[in-house]
Design a protein around this motif. Sequence first.
Motif, PDB file in Angstrom:
ATOM      1  N   ILE A 742       0.833  -1.209   0.000  1.00  0.00           N
ATOM      2  CA  ILE A 742       0.000   0.000   0.000  1.00  0.00           C
ATOM      3  C   ILE A 742       0.860   1.248   0.000  1.00  0.00           C
ATOM      4  O   ILE A 742       0.602   2.211  -0.701  1.00  0.00           O
ATOM      5  N   GLY A 743       1.918   1.238   0.822  1.00  0.00           N
ATOM      6  CA  GLY A 743       2.781   2.403   0.956  1.00  0.00           C
ATOM      7  C   GLY A 743       2.515   3.121   2.256  1.00  0.00           C
ATOM      8  O   GLY A 743       1.895   2.582   3.180  1.00  0.00           O
ATOM      9  N   ASN A 744       2.977   4.365   2.332  1.00  0.00           N
ATOM     10  CA  ASN A 744       2.745   5.160   3.529  1.00  0.00           C
ATOM     11  C   ASN A 744       1.265   5.512   3.620  1.00  0.00           C
ATOM     12  O   ASN A 744       0.651   5.926   2.628  1.00  0.00           O
ATOM     13  N   ALA A 745       0.710   5.361   4.791  1.00  0.00           N
ATOM     14  CA  ALA A 745      -0.741   5.558   4.948  1.00  0.00           C
ATOM     15  C   ALA A 745      -1.039   6.374   6.199  1.00  0.00           C
ATOM     16  O   ALA A 745      -0.347   6.282   7.218  1.00  0.00           O
ATOM     17  N   ILE A 746      -2.075   7.166   6.095  1.00  0.00           N
ATOM     18  CA  ILE A 746      -2.560   7.983   7.210  1.00  0.00           C
ATOM     19  C   ILE A 746      -4.072   7.829   7.289  1.00  0.00           C
ATOM     20  O   ILE A 746      -4.756   7.819   6.258  1.00  0.00           O
ATOM     21  N   ILE A 747      -4.596   7.693   8.482  1.00  0.00           N
ATOM     22  CA  ILE A 747      -6.047   7.676   8.677  1.00  0.00           C
ATOM     23  C   ILE A 747      -6.428   8.903   9.483  1.00  0.00           C
ATOM     24  O   ILE A 747      -5.738   9.275  10.429  1.00  0.00           O
ATOM     25  N   HIS A 748      -7.499   9.550   9.090  1.00  0.00           N
ATOM     26  CA  HIS A 748      -7.924  10.780   9.755  1.00  0.00           C
ATOM     27  C   HIS A 748      -9.436  10.746   9.939  1.00  0.00           C
ATOM     28  O   HIS A 748     -10.179  10.474   8.997  1.00  0.00           O
ATOM     29  N   TYR A 749      -9.866  11.020  11.160  1.00  0.00           N
ATOM     30  CA  TYR A 749     -11.303  11.104  11.458  1.00  0.00           C
ATOM     31  C   TYR A 749     -11.869  12.390  10.860  1.00  0.00           C
ATOM     32  O   TYR A 749     -11.437  13.489  11.197  1.00  0.00           O
ATOM     33  N   VAL A 750     -12.828  12.243   9.962  1.00  0.00           N
ATOM     34  CA  VAL A 750     -13.487  13.386   9.321  1.00  0.00           C
ATOM     35  C   VAL A 750     -14.980  13.249   9.589  1.00  0.00           C
ATOM     36  O   VAL A 750     -15.655  12.445   8.948  1.00  0.00           O
ATOM     37  N   PRO A 751     -15.530  14.006  10.537  1.00  0.00           N
ATOM     38  CA  PRO A 751     -16.915  13.760  10.965  1.00  0.00           C
ATOM     39  C   PRO A 751     -17.985  14.197   9.984  1.00  0.00           C
ATOM     40  O   PRO A 751     -19.115  13.740  10.062  1.00  0.00           O
TER      41      PRO A 751
END
Length: 903
Positions: A742-751
């Motif tokens: 996949i590579g570098n990954a970021i998860i971010h909560y977006v309401p």
Amino acid sequence: MTTQPDAERQRLKNQQHRAENWRLWGPYLAERAWGTVREDYSPDGNAWGHFDHDQARSRVYRWNEDGLGGISDEAQRLCFGLALWNGRDVILKERAFGLTNNQGNHGEDVKECYFYLDATPSHAWLHYLYKYPQCAFPYKRLVEENAGRSRHEPPFSLIDSGSFAEGRYWDVEVFYAKASPEELHIEIVATNRGPDEAVLWVVPQLWFRNDWSWRDMDAQKPLLYAMAPPDGAAAWAVSAEHPLLGTYHLYGGQQADLLYTENETNNDRLWGLPNVGRYVKDAFHSYLIDGEATAVNPQQRGTKFGAVHKLTVPPGQTSAIALVLSARPKPEPFNSHAQILTQRLAEANAFFTSLLPEATAHDHRILRQALAGMIWNKQFYHYDVSTWLKGDQAIPPASRQTGRNHDWRHLSANDVISMPDAWEYPWFAAWDLAFHCTVMALIDVDFSKDQVELLLRENFLHPGGQIPAGEWGFSDVNPPLHAMSALKVFRAERVQRGQGDIAFLKRVLHKLLLNHTWWINRKDATGMNVFEGGFLGLDNISVYNRSQPLPTGYTLKQADATGWMAMFALQITVMALEIAVEDPAYESIAVQSYSQFLAIANTLAGHTGAGVSIWDEADGFFKDIVMDLEGSAHRIDVFSWVGVIPLFASEVVDARLLAGRDRFNALLWKHKGGMFDGSVICACPVTTNERGEHLLSVVTPAMLVRILARVFDEDEFFSPFGVRSVSKRHAEGQDLGHIPGIGNAIIHYVPGESDSPLFGGNSNWRGPVWMPTNYLLVQAIEKMYRYLGDAFTFPAPCLNGYEINLKYAANMLAERLVDIFRRDESDVIPNFPLNSPHQTDPHWCDLLLFHEYFHGETGQGLGAAHQTGWTGLVANLVMRRYRTEIPEFWRQQANNIAWESSP
């Protein structure tokens, strides 16, 4: 005539027994037919661009029609709808306007204010409201304002444009009341909400769907023509003759300017080519707005008709137009017009009051408008893929034969289907439909049964066993929820009628076994019972596009896909056990499907393949895993619905189903305590509760406590309005590092709405509250409570660690979901912005919308505004608050040993 609720129920009974066809006419006319895959004949598959809103008034639809607040017969041969003009608009308002996927800063978006206020399941009573500005409709501004906004800004709406300032708008209501299945009484009521006298042109329209342009030239063409009105009983009359539908008559109660034209494309306007004939589809626009008197047929005949009523209405006053559409000639069509309208409204009131007599006024409004939206979103759907691929009037490009839906040539639809949203999603979606059936079963179980079986018919179900997902890609993968839906509908009928339809369950089970085999063969690449579903309807919930394959040698083991399949296997097991009560031969299917469930649970526990469990013991949560080229496992440390969905794989089996099932009981005993090959893999204790019930579940009580500790933590999943799709712990963004493949990954909560075009972008599963998964969670918790009882508790972080039982937890979650639509202690409805007229304006405050999803912090409705579809599940949640008694079916069982789950 009577006003008791039995009047509507009798109509449904007559429909069930085919004594009368009350479904013949219904709200089957789409809000949008342009911009659909069906109408796309472009070489590049650009459906939105190939047939846009500007073309819609002039170009004939190939597959189905659209209109404002309209109806049609069930084959959409003859249509009735509304057209309006305020004297300022540049086009005649015949259909709802909205932005395409590329125009909206958050994708496609209808830019109108309309409401489905009421409906009965027989369509004997329908009520629609459209709010029409008295100023020029801001078409250009809506496009430009949204084009100038980023994804970090909210969409610019019609209300935002100021078009309703000072109340300068019209409330246009349309009422339909059936005197019989073939006689409809129609009332159009226009109210001037503004401070000054205003003029409105109201044009009721009757037209035939154009199917003759694609048929044999010798085929008989339908015809509309003027007929003499009954002397002194009507102002005008029109006859509509169709070779299949027969003859209908439309009568007008007020004088009008009668217009006739043909439902034919205006080739000259669109492409500078000659027209087929002199009279074309947009003739009424030309007549009214451009002043072209010659645009309409002076011989008063054609395939499209309009009756122009010019209304001049003082401020705050109302003007009404009466019409009757009847298959039989009516010498006095309006003789009982007012009485029929009054009677049908009274019957609707009685029907819904009896459905939930003890509800508060506001809960009753939520229930009724939610169910009205479900009924109004029934749409005629026409699509023959083989014909579409070949092309009708022109040979399509060669690329079409290998493009979208090319491997679904067998699919041929000509049906009324429950749609998610008649404008934003005017096409069926498989997993949406499963939830729709669950809602509709509250009021029309026969319609729900028909819908469950529809996508399993040979002209829908792929020969390989796949259920078509939706027209943008029938091969897309949706969660396998048809078994859930079938069981809910079966149980609903049993509660309502005292007996379930085993024949229905058999038919569905046979087809679902084909679908189950497709899943096993196509989505379990390694044969290890770990599934790689792909899209699965959760859009951008993952850190990469799950519809696209990983690089060669890498695989994604999806916790949710595997959880869905465990749920599917259990539900097939229960269906087979239900049938085996009457037909013991089906016990073998129960044994086989339960064995499949155990194999899936064994894999979830990490006892196959790489030996890595999808359950992360350290965090007490299920997580996706990427397998690399060397067979090493890499967890994706995201806390989302992905890790909650395995909890849905739970069923409670009562003693009635196990009586005499020796082989199945032997299998339970063999794997007592959830043992499989020497390891505990699931919660399937051989012991029963005090009612003699068994629990079959992926999640053990110990795992349940750990999952619920996150779910009911307001700093993680539990918002004031339900469970968020991604944990709030990701609010600051979490760098997941490098994930192989996949590579570098970021998860971010977006309401709120999605802040990126990632994997679609017009919906967001990275924070908001979604009704369908929340509903399934309520159901899952209730099932666990049914088995574990009051004594089983867990510390709820949202209550400062206070121990609560599972019933309390399910109720708390359900109430928060319904609270989205209720007024809070500040008299605010969370579903709408604080500055919305829905909060305080008396002409708006009782009007509800059922959005696609909801802001994870404020509860504000987002996405499609009329997706009553699965958001209609709020009706089930309202019902469960008041329905606490044990259904009669279970009271009749020996010793009251069991009960059904809530609506």
